[in-house]
Design a protein around this motif. Sequence first.
Motif, PDB file in Angstrom:
ATOM      1  N   ASN A   1     -25.310  49.308  37.941  1.00  0.00           N
ATOM      2  CA  ASN A   1     -26.219  48.153  37.976  1.00  0.00           C
ATOM      3  C   ASN A   1     -25.474  46.832  38.178  1.00  0.00           C
ATOM      4  OD1 ASN A   1     -28.618  49.601  37.753  1.00  0.00           O
ATOM      5  ND2 ASN A   1     -28.629  49.517  35.513  1.00  0.00           N
ATOM      6  N   GLN A   2     -24.590  46.827  39.179  1.00  0.00           N
ATOM      7  CA  GLN A   2     -23.811  45.630  39.485  1.00  0.00           C
ATOM      8  C   GLN A   2     -23.991  45.228  40.954  1.00  0.00           C
ATOM      9  OE1 GLN A   2     -21.076  43.801  37.630  1.00  0.00           O
ATOM     10  NE2 GLN A   2     -22.362  44.451  35.953  1.00  0.00           N
ATOM     11  N   ARG A   3     -25.210  45.411  41.475  1.00  0.00           N
ATOM     12  CA  ARG A   3     -25.436  45.104  42.885  1.00  0.00           C
ATOM     13  C   ARG A   3     -25.049  43.673  43.224  1.00  0.00           C
ATOM     14  NH1 ARG A   3     -27.953  43.503  47.231  1.00  0.00           N
ATOM     15  NH2 ARG A   3     -28.686  45.001  48.814  1.00  0.00           N
ATOM     16  N   LYS A   4     -25.195  42.773  42.286  1.00  0.00           N
ATOM     17  CA  LYS A   4     -24.873  41.362  42.503  1.00  0.00           C
ATOM     18  C   LYS A   4     -23.452  41.180  43.010  1.00  0.00           C
ATOM     19  CE  LYS A   4     -24.551  36.976  39.973  1.00  0.00           C
ATOM     20  NZ  LYS A   4     -24.739  36.310  38.646  1.00  0.00           N
ATOM     21  N   TYR A   5     -22.543  42.040  42.535  1.00  0.00           N
ATOM     22  CA  TYR A   5     -21.127  41.905  42.891  1.00  0.00           C
ATOM     23  C   TYR A   5     -20.636  43.024  43.807  1.00  0.00           C
ATOM     24  CZ  TYR A   5     -21.357  38.848  38.805  1.00  0.00           C
ATOM     25  OH  TYR A   5     -21.695  37.873  37.911  1.00  0.00           O
ATOM     26  N   LEU A   6     -21.377  44.102  43.888  1.00  0.00           N
ATOM     27  CA  LEU A   6     -20.897  45.307  44.559  1.00  0.00           C
ATOM     28  C   LEU A   6     -20.545  45.070  46.024  1.00  0.00           C
ATOM     29  CD1 LEU A   6     -20.284  48.318  44.452  1.00  0.00           C
ATOM     30  CD2 LEU A   6     -22.731  48.764  44.846  1.00  0.00           C
ATOM     31  N   GLN A   7     -21.363  44.276  46.737  1.00  0.00           N
ATOM     32  CA  GLN A   7     -21.095  44.047  48.154  1.00  0.00           C
ATOM     33  C   GLN A   7     -19.718  43.424  48.365  1.00  0.00           C
ATOM     34  OE1 GLN A   7     -23.384  44.699  51.095  1.00  0.00           O
ATOM     35  NE2 GLN A   7     -21.219  44.727  51.713  1.00  0.00           N
ATOM     36  N   GLN A   8     -19.364  42.444  47.529  1.00  0.00           N
ATOM     37  CA  GLN A   8     -18.052  41.808  47.664  1.00  0.00           C
ATOM     38  C   GLN A   8     -16.931  42.799  47.387  1.00  0.00           C
ATOM     39  OE1 GLN A   8     -17.779  38.234  45.274  1.00  0.00           O
ATOM     40  NE2 GLN A   8     -18.362  36.956  47.009  1.00  0.00           N
ATOM     41  N   ALA A   9     -17.125  43.652  46.383  1.00  0.00           N
ATOM     42  CA  ALA A   9     -16.102  44.659  46.068  1.00  0.00           C
ATOM     43  C   ALA A   9     -15.913  45.595  47.260  1.00  0.00           C
ATOM     44  CB  ALA A   9     -16.490  45.440  44.819  1.00  0.00           C
ATOM     45  N   ILE A  10     -17.031  46.063  47.820  1.00  0.00           N
ATOM     46  CA  ILE A  10     -16.974  46.965  48.974  1.00  0.00           C
ATOM     47  C   ILE A  10     -16.278  46.287  50.149  1.00  0.00           C
ATOM     48  CG2 ILE A  10     -18.384  48.098  50.745  1.00  0.00           C
ATOM     49  CD1 ILE A  10     -20.413  48.741  48.523  1.00  0.00           C
ATOM     50  N   ASP A  11     -16.673  45.048  50.427  1.00  0.00           N
ATOM     51  CA  ASP A  11     -16.077  44.330  51.553  1.00  0.00           C
ATOM     52  C   ASP A  11     -14.572  44.149  51.362  1.00  0.00           C
ATOM     53  OD1 ASP A  11     -18.547  44.134  52.740  1.00  0.00           O
ATOM     54  OD2 ASP A  11     -18.897  42.046  52.139  1.00  0.00           O
ATOM     55  N   SER A  12     -14.155  43.901  50.116  1.00  0.00           N
ATOM     56  CA  SER A  12     -12.732  43.692  49.860  1.00  0.00           C
ATOM     57  C   SER A  12     -11.920  44.956  50.100  1.00  0.00           C
ATOM     58  CB  SER A  12     -12.516  43.196  48.421  1.00  0.00           C
ATOM     59  OG  SER A  12     -12.557  44.240  47.466  1.00  0.00           O
ATOM     60  N   VAL A  13     -12.574  46.114  49.953  1.00  0.00           N
ATOM     61  CA  VAL A  13     -11.905  47.392  50.226  1.00  0.00           C
ATOM     62  C   VAL A  13     -11.932  47.710  51.719  1.00  0.00           C
ATOM     63  CG1 VAL A  13     -11.970  49.887  49.856  1.00  0.00           C
ATOM     64  CG2 VAL A  13     -12.377  48.338  47.938  1.00  0.00           C
ATOM     65  N   LEU A  14     -13.103  47.625  52.324  1.00  0.00           N
ATOM     66  CA  LEU A  14     -13.244  48.028  53.722  1.00  0.00           C
ATOM     67  C   LEU A  14     -12.540  47.074  54.687  1.00  0.00           C
ATOM     68  CD1 LEU A  14     -16.942  49.304  53.817  1.00  0.00           C
ATOM     69  CD2 LEU A  14     -14.821  50.626  53.563  1.00  0.00           C
ATOM     70  N   SER A  15     -12.170  45.894  54.218  1.00  0.00           N
ATOM     71  CA  SER A  15     -11.418  44.964  55.062  1.00  0.00           C
ATOM     72  C   SER A  15      -9.919  45.261  55.063  1.00  0.00           C
ATOM     73  CB  SER A  15     -11.646  43.522  54.596  1.00  0.00           C
ATOM     74  OG  SER A  15     -11.140  43.327  53.285  1.00  0.00           O
ATOM     75  N   GLN A  16      -9.480  46.209  54.224  1.00  0.00           N
ATOM     76  CA  GLN A  16      -8.076  46.611  54.216  1.00  0.00           C
ATOM     77  C   GLN A  16      -7.789  47.472  55.455  1.00  0.00           C
ATOM     78  OE1 GLN A  16      -6.005  45.523  51.584  1.00  0.00           O
ATOM     79  NE2 GLN A  16      -7.810  44.446  50.801  1.00  0.00           N
ATOM     80  N   ASP A  17      -6.520  47.685  55.743  1.00  0.00           N
ATOM     81  CA  ASP A  17      -6.146  48.500  56.903  1.00  0.00           C
ATOM     82  C   ASP A  17      -6.693  49.923  56.747  1.00  0.00           C
ATOM     83  OD1 ASP A  17      -4.835  46.351  57.954  1.00  0.00           O
ATOM     84  OD2 ASP A  17      -2.859  46.961  57.255  1.00  0.00           O
ATOM     85  N   SER A  18      -7.592  50.316  57.631  1.00  0.00           N
ATOM     86  CA  SER A  18      -8.354  51.556  57.456  1.00  0.00           C
ATOM     87  C   SER A  18      -7.512  52.815  57.574  1.00  0.00           C
ATOM     88  CB  SER A  18      -9.499  51.614  58.473  1.00  0.00           C
ATOM     89  OG  SER A  18      -8.991  51.594  59.799  1.00  0.00           O
ATOM     90  N   ASP A  19      -6.341  52.719  58.194  1.00  0.00           N
ATOM     91  CA  ASP A  19      -5.515  53.918  58.354  1.00  0.00           C
ATOM     92  C   ASP A  19      -4.808  54.311  57.068  1.00  0.00           C
ATOM     93  OD1 ASP A  19      -4.017  51.454  58.756  1.00  0.00           O
ATOM     94  OD2 ASP A  19      -2.290  52.733  59.217  1.00  0.00           O
ATOM     95  N   LEU A  20      -4.930  53.488  56.040  1.00  0.00           N
ATOM     96  CA  LEU A  20      -4.162  53.715  54.815  1.00  0.00           C
ATOM     97  C   LEU A  20      -4.933  54.435  53.719  1.00  0.00           C
ATOM     98  CD1 LEU A  20      -2.340  50.263  54.411  1.00  0.00           C
ATOM     99  CD2 LEU A  20      -1.331  52.437  55.110  1.00  0.00           C
ATOM    100  N   PHE A  21      -6.256  54.465  53.780  1.00  0.00           N
ATOM    101  CA  PHE A  21      -6.984  54.903  52.588  1.00  0.00           C
ATOM    102  C   PHE A  21      -8.263  55.675  52.920  1.00  0.00           C
ATOM    103  CE2 PHE A  21      -8.894  50.873  53.768  1.00  0.00           C
ATOM    104  CZ  PHE A  21     -10.247  51.069  53.522  1.00  0.00           C
ATOM    105  N   GLU A  22      -8.718  56.395  51.900  1.00  0.00           N
ATOM    106  CA  GLU A  22     -10.072  56.913  51.834  1.00  0.00           C
ATOM    107  C   GLU A  22     -10.768  56.157  50.705  1.00  0.00           C
ATOM    108  OE1 GLU A  22     -10.172  61.006  50.636  1.00  0.00           O
ATOM    109  OE2 GLU A  22      -9.250  60.616  48.685  1.00  0.00           O
ATOM    110  N   TYR A  23     -12.094  56.074  50.770  1.00  0.00           N
ATOM    111  CA  TYR A  23     -12.838  55.259  49.805  1.00  0.00           C
ATOM    112  C   TYR A  23     -13.897  56.102  49.120  1.00  0.00           C
ATOM    113  CZ  TYR A  23     -15.181  51.023  48.008  1.00  0.00           C
ATOM    114  OH  TYR A  23     -15.724  50.036  47.202  1.00  0.00           O
ATOM    115  N   LEU A  24     -13.925  56.023  47.781  1.00  0.00           N
ATOM    116  CA  LEU A  24     -14.890  56.752  46.968  1.00  0.00           C
ATOM    117  C   LEU A  24     -15.620  55.752  46.066  1.00  0.00           C
ATOM    118  CD1 LEU A  24     -11.956  58.410  47.071  1.00  0.00           C
ATOM    119  CD2 LEU A  24     -13.290  60.139  45.865  1.00  0.00           C
ATOM    120  N   ILE A  25     -16.927  55.932  45.910  1.00  0.00           N
ATOM    121  CA  ILE A  25     -17.715  55.106  44.995  1.00  0.00           C
ATOM    122  C   ILE A  25     -18.411  56.015  43.994  1.00  0.00           C
ATOM    123  CG2 ILE A  25     -19.614  53.475  44.738  1.00  0.00           C
ATOM    124  CD1 ILE A  25     -19.001  52.372  47.467  1.00  0.00           C
TER     125      ILE A  25
END
Length: 282
Positions: free
Chosen positions: A15-39
């Motif tokens: 229940n943190q939708r207010k902040y979740l988008q920023q958290a997601i964006d901060s991850v997906l803006s990283q170099d994509s060849d380096l990571f997998e992402y789990l929520i």
Amino acid sequence: MSTAPLFSIVTISFNQRKYLQQAIDSVLSQDSDLFEYLIMDGGSTDGSVELIEQIQDRLAFWRSCPDGGPSNALRSAVDHCKGRYLVYINSDDLLLPGAMRTLANYIGKYPDADVIYGHGVTFNETDGSITMVYSDRWGTRAFAKGLVSIFQQSCAHKLSAVREAGNFNPENRTCWDGELLFQMGRNGATFKRIDEVIGMFRIHEDSITGSQQTSDRYLQDRKEMAARVGVRTPLRGGLQSSILKMLRDPKLMVRKCRSRWVGPKELVVRGIDVRDVAGISR
């Protein structure tokens, strides 16, 4: 033949939708060849699930269901991680630009380190203050004494060492991040501190803060950890703690004292102003 990613990045949320988008964006803006992402969502009812569904094609794994709390959600996430290193943030935290590339570069320099960690930034929404937070040099017994603080959002944990140490303790509801590092240290893990700012921690009215019940439980959890290495009672601030920390790392203590006065220069990390990353007005 697919190659395992270097990092598994995990975001835990409820229940943190207010902040979740920023958290997601901060991850997906990283170099994509380096990571997998789990929520790992704890069964949110505030629109978080709909937000996650919009980017599910960029996720290695996600789920939304009651999870028994943050430590249990992280423990479950580890079972789904395919990377070599675990990095995790809460839904109200952020990774700063270039964080994963920076960590990857240091992993290349120190491949034997089981935990590579740096520093971070806290932003207090209540009063608008921004503070640099510097991680201490690791020592397992020093941690048990209350003399070591690590900025969790700056840590990359070697997943093999996480599993060997027993993974997250699902019974710990106050300091699961610290207990994992402590157990890794007891298990012989090696730690490398780097002088880099990696993440941001946000303080707001809905943060998990110090109610008396939480504070009492936290102290009990820390005492139980301390007892495992023969430390009677961990220090909780005060003059004695400050003196011992100064003796351990005098240069860092000076930096910590100065961190209360953060100027525009300190807010620029790898060429980006951290206020822009978090949407903080100047």
